[in-house]
Structures are given as C-alpha cells and as structure tokens.
Design an enzyme around this catalytic site. Structure first.
Site, PDB file in Angstrom:
ATOM      1  N   GLU A   1       2.261  -7.552   8.232  1.00 15.61           N
ATOM      2  CA  GLU A   1       2.327  -6.081   8.137  1.00 15.61           C
ATOM      3  C   GLU A   1       3.267  -5.631   7.022  1.00 15.61           C
ATOM      4  OE1 GLU A   1      -0.626  -5.627  10.124  1.00 15.61           O
ATOM      5  OE2 GLU A   1       0.707  -7.114  11.016  1.00 15.61           O
TER       6      GLU A   1
ATOM      7  N   ASP B   1      -9.973   1.844 -24.793  1.00 11.14           N
ATOM      8  CA  ASP B   1     -10.771   1.831 -23.576  1.00 11.14           C
ATOM      9  C   ASP B   1     -10.395   2.966 -22.632  1.00 11.14           C
ATOM     10  OD1 ASP B   1      -8.404   0.775 -22.656  1.00 11.14           O
ATOM     11  OD2 ASP B   1      -9.198  -1.231 -22.348  1.00 11.14           O
TER      12      ASP B   1
ATOM     13  N   ARG C   1      -3.803  -8.349 -20.551  1.00  9.92           N
ATOM     14  CA  ARG C   1      -4.749  -7.976 -21.611  1.00  9.92           C
ATOM     15  C   ARG C   1      -4.148  -6.984 -22.597  1.00  9.92           C
ATOM     16  NH1 ARG C   1      -7.263  -3.250 -21.042  1.00  9.92           N
ATOM     17  NH2 ARG C   1      -9.164  -3.786 -22.166  1.00  9.92           N
TER      18      ARG C   1
ATOM     19  N   PRO D   1       0.810  -1.223   0.000  1.00 10.64           N
ATOM     20  CA  PRO D   1       0.000   0.000   0.000  1.00 10.64           C
ATOM     21  C   PRO D   1       0.842   1.272   0.000  1.00 10.64           C
ATOM     22  CG  PRO D   1      -0.322  -1.271   2.050  1.00 10.64           C
ATOM     23  CD  PRO D   1       0.615  -2.042   1.187  1.00 10.64           C
TER      24      PRO D   1
END
Ligand code: JCH
Length: 227
Positions: free
Chosen positions: A113, A166, A151, A86
């Site tokens: 963690e 897209d 993709r 994160p």
C-alpha cells in the site's frame, strides 16, 4: 546521467532497458541504469521488507529500514531522490526535462500500500505519479520515468529535432501524418503534402495540430499562448 532504481521487482526493468533507444543510450554511455533489489538491504533470515500499518487498516507497508539503508549507500550531494506514488504530482514533459538535467536520480519504487511516511520526510526530494490509476507497484511507473527522461538526453535520439518538436514539447498534439504510398486502398494522402510547397505544408501541419488538440485535449490550450 545515472539512475539507481530501488525495487522488489528488478526483473520488470530487464525488458524495457534492453530495447530501442534505452538500449542504445546505455551502450553509448549516455546513461547508466543500475537496478537494485530492496531485499538485498535487509539483514534478517527471511529478508522481510513489509509490515502492518500502525492503527490498523488493510494491506501492508514497506518498512523504512531497507529503503534508508539503500538510499544512504547510493546518495551523493548531487542526487535527487524520487518516490513513485499515486499521490505525487503528475509526470509531465516539463518534469521529465527537469529530471534530464540532473546528474543522479535515485528512484524508490515501493510496493504493497506504499511506504512508511518517514521515507518521505527524511529521504525523498520529489514524488511523482505517472497518471490517475493505481498500479500494483512502482516499478512500471519508474520504467516510464526512465524512458521519458533518457530519450531527452543529448544524443539519445538520432534526429536532433525529434525530441524538441514532439507533442507536449510544442504544447500541441501531433496532427495526422502520412508515408508512402500516395494512395492506399482508395485512401489518399492530402494533396498539400505531395505539393512540395514547404510553407503550405508547415501551415497545414500547424492547423491540423491545433484542430486535433482543440477536439481531443482542450486542456492543453487553456491559459497558454499556444492558441
Ligand atoms: C504503488 C498501491 C494502493 C499504492 C505501491 C507502491 C503510481 N501513477 C501511479 N499509479 N500507481 C502508482 C504506484 C506507485 C508506487 C506504488 N503501489 C500500489 C496500492 C494504494 O493506495 C490505496 C497506493 C502504485
């Protein structure tokens, strides 16, 4: 392109890798995805992969040894080592495109963690977050990276244009889209889309994309030449 994924939860990848575009890309040989259990790189009886943080504090950290052993076994001169965390910069379409140009990604998932800082210092080339929320471990985040990158590989999507056009590739959100029937429960498809006038249709689509982007994601318009 090749992926080596290091995780404590290899089964998390089984479902996503075995469906849809990812499955076809693997079967077509466009991508090789190998998933490794970090516990297989321990040498003690209980296959321990975690330990307490120095200085105290809550939770546990991933020990460096199994991660170093796994990465050093798989690493090649052309590898890029990615850490899911994160604390990384956010995954964007541009970053996915950059990853799609690399021959070999080694993705470290992590758990508890996080990982001992020496993994970052000595092994990791790039850190990535998939968004501002905390997952229980890096495996789902890594599956998202594999999906977004695969993709984009030439031949992965039937329609050559789809991946180019897209949202986020154009810098705009997609506007409303319709398929048959022309009227459903009293709700009509806009006349312009039924007109057969390709110029007018393109103009309408572009205007709708602008409006939707301005309303929902004005941040995507800022400072760009897309206004
Ligand atoms: C991860 C955790 C508390 C981490 C352990 C490894 C990535 N975008 C994104 N969200 N969450 C992640 C991610 C990736 C790898 C790992 N955890 C859990 C729990 C933390 O700090 C207090 C950090 C989460």
């Amino acid at each position: 392109m090749e992926f080596d994924i290091l995780t404590l939860f290899p089964r998390i990848f089984a479902g996503p890798l075995d469906e849809s575009i990812l499955k076809r890309a693997r079967e077509a040989g466009l991508v090789q995805i190998r998933v490794h259990n970090l516990r297989d790189f321990t040498h003690d009886k209980h296959r321990v992969v975690d330990d307490k943080p120095y200085g105290g504090g809550p939770g546990m950290l991933m020990k460096p040894e199994p991660i170093f052993e796994a990465v050093e076994k798989m690493q090649r001169p052309d590898s890029c080592v990615v850490l899911m965390t994160p604390q990384g910069p956010p995954l964007t379409q541009a970053r996915a495109q950059a990853f799609a140009g690399k021959p070999h990604l080694i993705i470290i998932c992590g758990h508890y963690e996080g990982v001992d800082e020496r993994v970052r210092e000595a092994l990791v080339d790039e850190e990535v977050s998939i968004g501002d929320y905390v997952l229980t471990n890096g495996a789902l985040a890594a599956a998202v990276v594999v999906d977004a990158v695969t993709r984009l590989l030439p031949g992965a999507i039937g329609h050559e244009q789809s991946a180019v056009d897209d949202s986020f590739a154009t810098g705009l959100l997609e506007g409303p889209q319709y398929t048959r029937p022309p009227e459903f429960r009293g709700m009509k498809v806009p006349d312009v889309l039924l007109s057969g006038n390709h110029g007018e249709v393109a103009k309408w689509n572009k205007e709708q994309a602008r409006q939707r982007t301005r309303q929902r994601r004005p941040d995507l318009l800022e400072g760009e030449d897309k206004l």
